[in-house]
Each structure stands twice: as structure tokens, then as C-alpha cells.
Design a protein around this motif. Structure first.
Motif, short mmCIF file in Angstrom:
data_model
loop_
_atom_site.label_atom_id
_atom_site.label_comp_id
_atom_site.label_asym_id
_atom_site.label_seq_id
_atom_site.Cartn_x
_atom_site.Cartn_y
_atom_site.Cartn_z
N ALA A 1 0.84 -1.21 0.00
CA ALA A 1 0.00 0.00 0.00
C ALA A 1 0.87 1.25 0.00
O ALA A 1 0.58 2.23 -0.71
CB ALA A 1 -0.93 -0.01 1.21
N MET A 2 1.93 1.24 0.78
CA MET A 2 2.80 2.42 0.86
C MET A 2 3.59 2.62 -0.44
O MET A 2 3.92 3.75 -0.81
CB MET A 2 3.76 2.28 2.04
N GLU A 3 3.90 1.53 -1.13
CA GLU A 3 4.55 1.66 -2.43
C GLU A 3 3.63 2.38 -3.42
O GLU A 3 4.08 3.23 -4.21
CB GLU A 3 4.94 0.28 -2.96
N LEU A 4 2.34 2.03 -3.38
CA LEU A 4 1.37 2.73 -4.24
C LEU A 4 1.25 4.19 -3.83
O LEU A 4 1.11 5.08 -4.68
CB LEU A 4 0.01 2.05 -4.15
N ALA A 5 1.28 4.45 -2.53
CA ALA A 5 1.14 5.83 -2.04
C ALA A 5 2.27 6.72 -2.53
O ALA A 5 2.09 7.93 -2.69
CB ALA A 5 1.09 5.84 -0.52
N ARG A 6 3.43 6.12 -2.79
CA ARG A 6 4.58 6.90 -3.26
C ARG A 6 4.65 6.99 -4.79
O ARG A 6 5.61 7.53 -5.34
CB ARG A 6 5.87 6.28 -2.71
N SER A 7 3.63 6.47 -5.46
CA SER A 7 3.62 6.51 -6.92
C SER A 7 3.59 7.95 -7.43
O SER A 7 2.96 8.82 -6.82
CB SER A 7 2.38 5.76 -7.45
N PRO A 8 4.27 8.22 -8.55
CA PRO A 8 4.23 9.58 -9.13
C PRO A 8 2.84 9.99 -9.60
O PRO A 8 2.61 11.17 -9.85
CB PRO A 8 5.21 9.48 -10.31
N PHE A 9 1.93 9.03 -9.72
CA PHE A 9 0.56 9.35 -10.12
C PHE A 9 -0.29 9.88 -8.95
O PHE A 9 -1.38 10.39 -9.15
CB PHE A 9 -0.15 8.11 -10.70
N VAL A 10 0.22 9.71 -7.73
CA VAL A 10 -0.57 9.99 -6.53
C VAL A 10 -0.15 11.31 -5.89
O VAL A 10 1.04 11.54 -5.61
CB VAL A 10 -0.43 8.86 -5.50
N LYS A 11 -1.14 12.18 -5.66
CA LYS A 11 -0.89 13.43 -4.95
C LYS A 11 -1.00 13.22 -3.44
O LYS A 11 -0.18 13.71 -2.66
CB LYS A 11 -1.90 14.49 -5.39
N ARG A 12 -2.03 12.50 -3.03
CA ARG A 12 -2.24 12.23 -1.60
C ARG A 12 -2.85 10.85 -1.45
O ARG A 12 -3.75 10.47 -2.20
CB ARG A 12 -3.15 13.28 -0.98
N ALA A 13 -2.35 10.09 -0.48
CA ALA A 13 -2.90 8.78 -0.16
C ALA A 13 -3.25 8.74 1.32
O ALA A 13 -2.41 9.01 2.17
CB ALA A 13 -1.89 7.68 -0.49
N VAL A 14 -4.49 8.43 1.61
CA VAL A 14 -4.99 8.42 2.99
C VAL A 14 -5.20 6.97 3.42
O VAL A 14 -6.08 6.29 2.88
CB VAL A 14 -6.30 9.20 3.12
N PRO A 15 -4.41 6.46 4.36
CA PRO A 15 -4.58 5.07 4.82
C PRO A 15 -5.75 4.94 5.79
O PRO A 15 -6.00 5.84 6.60
CB PRO A 15 -3.26 4.77 5.52
N LEU A 16 -6.46 3.83 5.69
CA LEU A 16 -7.56 3.53 6.60
C LEU A 16 -7.35 2.16 7.22
O LEU A 16 -6.99 1.21 6.51
CB LEU A 16 -8.90 3.55 5.88
N ALA A 17 -7.59 2.05 8.51
CA ALA A 17 -7.56 0.76 9.21
C ALA A 17 -8.86 0.62 10.00
O ALA A 17 -9.10 1.38 10.95
CB ALA A 17 -6.34 0.68 10.13
N LEU A 18 -9.70 -0.30 9.56
CA LEU A 18 -10.99 -0.51 10.19
C LEU A 18 -11.00 -1.86 10.91
O LEU A 18 -10.16 -2.70 10.68
CB LEU A 18 -12.12 -0.47 9.15
N GLY A 19 -11.99 -2.05 11.76
CA GLY A 19 -12.09 -3.33 12.44
C GLY A 19 -12.80 -3.28 13.77
O GLY A 19 -13.23 -4.31 14.30
N ASP A 20 -12.93 -2.07 14.34
CA ASP A 20 -13.57 -1.94 15.65
C ASP A 20 -14.71 -0.93 15.60
O ASP A 20 -14.82 -0.12 14.67
CB ASP A 20 -12.55 -1.49 16.70
N ASN A 21 -15.54 -0.98 16.63
CA ASN A 21 -16.64 -0.02 16.76
C ASN A 21 -16.87 0.30 18.22
O ASN A 21 -16.42 -0.42 19.12
CB ASN A 21 -17.91 -0.57 16.12
N TYR A 22 -17.59 1.37 18.44
CA TYR A 22 -18.04 1.73 19.79
C TYR A 22 -19.53 2.01 19.71
O TYR A 22 -19.96 2.98 19.11
CB TYR A 22 -17.30 2.96 20.30
N ASN A 23 -20.33 1.09 20.25
CA ASN A 23 -21.80 1.19 20.17
C ASN A 23 -22.29 1.36 18.73
O ASN A 23 -23.18 2.14 18.46
CB ASN A 23 -22.31 2.35 21.04
#
Length: 390
Positions: free
Chosen positions: A86-108
Motif C-alpha cells: 500500500a505504501m509503495e502505491l502511495a509513493r507513486s508519481p501518479f498519486v498526490k495524496r494517499a490516505v490510509p484507513l484501518a478498520l475493524g472496531d466499533n463503539y456502540n
């Protein structure tokens, strides 16, 4: 007596018939009001939440599911992707900004999203109270979350495993609220934000022993050339998939539109039936009141006045039904919104749209259309023949 007063008294001389006609118009108008409000709000939410996101990269699977889980937070993710790739893609010259997301938990039932400062920049977030998260297990909560859960800066809470339900609570660590976001009018109002390390540590105390993963990346393109090159590169050269929010949102709205169109035609059919019902009511009423109208003519009422009396009756019936229908439509949508399980797509009936004015014009048109033939008949009535028969 004015034509309006005469029309009013005439209508309510048969209250059951008038109430039935008003109910039919109100039912059709109410459905159209709900569809109008819901379509507008859903469309705005789809647009606002994906406003500055050009692409979503995630695990192979359904592109629509990937968009729903990573932008609208109303579905389960398609899986996880390796952090290194994912970080290799984020550093691609085609990418201006890459926002990582990590999901898996909730609160109510509220999703806890692991991310970084790029997420703050992407959505132009600002805090109303406190500050953004900085350390592990610090959290910044959306305005709607703070209100619903009565959270304030300094409070602590425990997340639960999974995106719904609270049966598997993480008791080893708790989150501390460090800030509350300003109301954004988008999906961030209903999220809890923290850093990615917190999500990892919450699930595994030995995070250094296993390869780290992300749920997805939100991508902003650097140039127009990226549109043609980057998605193909991701789909053909990696084990990940690239999904376009614009394409998938259009697809989603087209799927929703099938049901909306069906209900719209159903509402139009009800409105047509109501127009016929108003016509029959006025026509039969006119036959019963021929003698009364003839007497009015002998007392000085003009043909035009009789014409206006009948037209006013039709307009009164349909306008009353229209106003009642619009009011009920707003209240019904508010009730539906309050009882929605998903807070991300919550609808409200407490909004007014400019397009609703067309519903009033529709009510007027139906009233005039239904009353025009009986009104012409009243205008052309032969006084001498009517009085001779009676």
C-alpha cells in the motif's frame, strides 16, 4: 357571498366525500415528498462524502462494497491489504495524496477509523473542542458521535471487535477523547478517529511479529494522466483492486433509482386517481346543485361567478390535500430517519427544498384539471330549462 365562501360551504356539505378526495391527494403528495427529500439527501451525501476522493484501493472483491466501506462506512470491507504494498502505491508519481484507513472496531455501532493527518487534510477537519489525536489510544470524535454518546474531552471508552455489535469488547486498552470535531455535514460527523497503530495494538500486543495491514487507501490524483494509468496499474500488476467513487456512486444511485422510479409512478397513479375522484365528486355535486345555481343566476350571479365557484372547489380540495401530504411526508421521513440503524446515511424530514414548490403547482393543476369540465358545464347551464324541470 363571495365565490370562495360558497365553494367552502358546498364542499363541506358532504364531509366524507371531501375527506376522501383530500386523503387521496395527500397520500400521493406525501409519497412524492418523501422521495424528493430522500433522493436529494442521499445524492448530497454521496457527493459530499466522495467529493475530493478520486480512487479507493483495497482488497480484491466487489468495487461497490469497497466504496461503501471506505467512503460511506455502511458495509463491511472486502479484506485487508499489505502495508508495504500500500505504501509503495502511495509513493507513486501518479498519486498526490494517499490516505490510509484501518478498520475493524466499533463503539456502540460507531466505526473507529485508524488513519493519519492526511485524513484531516482531505476532509478539511477542524476541532470544536480539544485537539486531534497524537498518541496511541487517543481519539477525536465527530460532532454527532459526541452528541449521541454524550462524550466530552477527557472521557474514556472501550472499543469492540467488529464493525457492529458490542459483544467482544477490548478491555486491555481504552481510548481517551482528546477532541471533538466541528460539524462537517458529511460522514466524519459519525466517526471516531485515531491513529493506525492504536487499531493494530488493540488487536495484537505483539504487533511487531506479524506483517502489518491496512483496510484501504483513499487516493487523490496528481494529474489527469493518472485517471487512465493508475487504476489499470493497480488492477493488473497487484493483488489489490482500484475502485472509482464516481462510477460506483453512479451505479449505486442507479440501483436506488429503480425503486424510486417505481414509487414515483405509484404516487403519480394515486394523484391521477385523486383527480378523477375530484372530477366525479364535482360533477355529481353539480348535478344535484343545478337548481341552486340557477337560482343564483336569477339573483344576479354571472356565468363567470358560477365557473369560479366550481373551479375554487377543485382547487380547495387538492391544495388541502397537497399541504397535508407535504406535512405528512416530512414527518414520515423524520420518523424513518430516527429509526435508521445506520447513522452514516441518516435522513431527516426537517429540511425544506425549493423543488417542493412544484408540488403546490401540481396540486393547483390537478384541482383545475378536475374542475374544468364541471365548471364549463355550470357556465353553460340553461337557467330556463333547469327551473322548468323543478
Amino acid at each position: 357571498m363571495s365565490p370562495l365562501k360558497i365553494s367552502w360551504k358546498s364542499l363541506w356539505s358532504k364531509p366524507l366525500s371531501a375527506a376522501l378526495n383530500i386523503m387521496l391527494v395527500a397520500f400521493g403528495t406525501g409519497i412524492l415528498t418523501i422521495l424528493l427529500l430522500a433522493s436529494k439527501q442521499i445524492g448530497d451525501k454521496l457527493e459530499n462524502n466522495a467529493k475530493d476522493i478520486d480512487l479507493v484501493v483495497g482488497a480484491k472483491g466487489s468495487p461497490l462494497q469497497l466504496i461503501l466501506s471506505s467512503i460511506y462506512y455502511i458495509d463491511f470491507p472486502t479484506g485487508n491489504i499489505p502495508l508495504k504494498e500500500a505504501m509503495e502505491l502511495a509513493r507513486s508519481p501518479f498519486v498526490k495524496r494517499a490516505v490510509p484507513l484501518a478498520l475493524g472496531d466499533n463503539y456502540n455501532g460507531i466505526r473507529i477509523v485508524g488513519t493519519d493527518s492526511n485524513f484531516v487534510s482531505l476532509y478539511h477537519l477542524q476541532t470544536k473542542q480539544g485537539k486531534f489525536w497524537q498518541q496511541d489510544f487517543e481519539a477525536t470524535v465527530g460532532s454527532a458521535v459526541a452528541k449521541a454518546e454524550k462524550l466530552k474531552v477527557g472521557d474514556t471508552f472501550n472499543g469492540a471487535h467488529g464493525l457492529t455489535g458490542s459483544s467482544d469488547i477490548h478491555e486491555s486498552h481504552h481510548y481517551k477523547v482528546t477532541g471533538i470535531l466541528e460539524t462537517q455535514g458529511n460522514v466524519t460527523d459519525n466517526l471516531i478517529l485515531t491513529n493506525i497503530a492504536s487499531v493494530w495494538k488493540m488487536h495484537d500486543e505483539h504487533e511487531n511479529d506479524i506483517p502489518r495491514e491496512l483496510t484501504s487507501l483513499l487516493i487523490q490524483y496528481r494529474s489527469p494522466m493518472s485517471v487512465a494509468m493508475f487504476p489499470r496499474m493497480v488492477n493488473e500488476t497487484t493483488n489489490m483492486q482500484a475502485a472509482s467513487p464516481a462510477q460506483e456512486s453512479t451505479r449505486l444511485f442507479s440501483l436506488i433509482g429503480v425503486g424510486v422510479d417505481t414509487l414515483q409512478w405509484f404516487a403519480v397513479l394515486i394523484m391521477l386517481i385523486s383527480a378523477i375522484s375530484v372530477f366525479v365528486n364535482l360533477y355529481n355535486s353539480l348535478k344535484e346543485r343545478n337548481y341552486d345555481l340557477a337560482i343564483m343566476r336569477t339573483l344576479g350571479a354571472s356565468r363567470t361567478k358560477l365557473f369560479l365557484i366550481v373551479i375554487a372547489e377543485g382547487m380547495m380540495l387538492t391544495l388541502a390535500g397537497t399541504i397535508i401530504g407535504i406535512t405528512l411526508g416530512h414527518l414520515a421521513l423524520e420518523f424513518i430517519g430516527k429509526n435508521q440503524e445506520s447513522s452514516q446515511a441518516q435522513l431527516t424530514g426537517f429540511v425544506l427544498l425549493y423543488d417542493e414548490i412544484y408540488l403546490f403547482f401540481t396540486g393547483l393543476a390537478i384541482g383545475i384539471f378536475a374542475a374544468i369540465l364541471p365548471a364549463i358545464q355550470a357556465y353553460r347551464s340553461n337557467i330556463s330549462k333547469i327551473l322548468a324541470k323543478n
